[in-house]
Design an enzyme around this catalytic site. Structure first.
Site, short mmCIF file in Angstrom:
data_model
loop_
_atom_site.label_atom_id
_atom_site.label_comp_id
_atom_site.label_asym_id
_atom_site.label_seq_id
_atom_site.Cartn_x
_atom_site.Cartn_y
_atom_site.Cartn_z
N GLU A 1 1.20 0.21 -3.47
CA GLU A 1 0.86 -1.11 -4.02
C GLU A 1 0.02 -0.97 -5.29
O GLU A 1 0.25 -1.63 -6.30
CB GLU A 1 0.05 -1.93 -3.00
CG GLU A 1 0.72 -2.17 -1.66
CD GLU A 1 0.33 -1.12 -0.62
OE1 GLU A 1 0.34 0.09 -0.94
OE2 GLU A 1 0.04 -1.51 0.52
N CYS B 1 -5.74 -2.07 -0.54
CA CYS B 1 -4.64 -2.75 -1.23
C CYS B 1 -4.67 -4.26 -1.01
O CYS B 1 -4.33 -5.02 -1.91
CB CYS B 1 -3.31 -2.14 -0.81
SG CYS B 1 -3.17 -0.42 -1.33
N CYS C 1 -3.15 -1.75 3.53
CA CYS C 1 -4.46 -1.34 4.03
C CYS C 1 -5.52 -2.25 3.41
O CYS C 1 -5.21 -3.10 2.57
CB CYS C 1 -4.73 0.13 3.66
SG CYS C 1 -5.11 0.37 1.91
ZN LIG Z 1 -3.21 0.79 0.61
#
Ligand SMILES: [Zn+2]
Length: 159
Positions: free
Chosen positions: A63, A94, A91
């Site tokens: 990302e 991101c 996550c």
């Molecule tokens: Zn990430």
């Protein structure tokens, strides 16, 4: 306010397949295969695959790479109206970046039970303090997206 275009499912699948191809590209470099594309007005404006090992950059998630590429290219630190397609649930790093970039919509494939923050480890995007709302959809081509990862880890264990 800019109107967000509703993109049909076949478009979504097409872009997720682009992200999947990027994930596979990462796998050939020995990186955990996660891919992402950023789309605006039906066109890909940024591409990335997870590559923290080869770039010595812990922030080089798919990302992050795709968003940085698009922002640099468009010479704009905000990307309103864009949709991010990523093969794996984002996550915390991101997810924060997605909000900072003002991305309108995120479509992800497989869930990430260990570090995903959309549904697995929390619901980052619904927090009240956020000053930007992101539309999030999960599970698109989830099986394919997960299979790329499973195949990678299986091959790594047996080598
Ligand atoms: Zn990430």
């Amino acid at each position: 306010m800019r109107q967000i275009k509703i993109i049909d499912r076949s478009q979504d699948e097409r872009f997720m397949r682009e992200a999947l191809a990027l994930a596979s590209e990462g796998a050939t470099l020995g990186e955990v295969p996660v891919g992402a594309v950023l789309v605006q007005d039906g066109e890909i404006i940024g591409r990335g695959f997870n590559c923290p090992i080869s770039t010595h950059d812990p922030s080089a998630h798919a990302e992050m790479v795709a968003i940085r590429a698009a922002a640099l290219d468009l010479r704009n630190y905000r990307l309103p109206g864009s949709t991010l397609y990523v093969t794996l649930e984002p996550c915390s790093m991101c997810a924060g970046l997605i909000v900072h970039s003002r991305i309108a919509r995120v479509v992800y494939g497989a869930t990430e039970p260990k570090a995903g923050v959309v549904v697995s480890r929390g619901q980052f995007f619904t927090q009240e303090f956020l000053n930007h709302r992101v539309l999030v959809e999960g599970g698109l081509l989830a099986q394919e997206c997960g299979a790329v990862l499973s195949a990678f880890f299986k091959a790594r264990r047996s080598s």
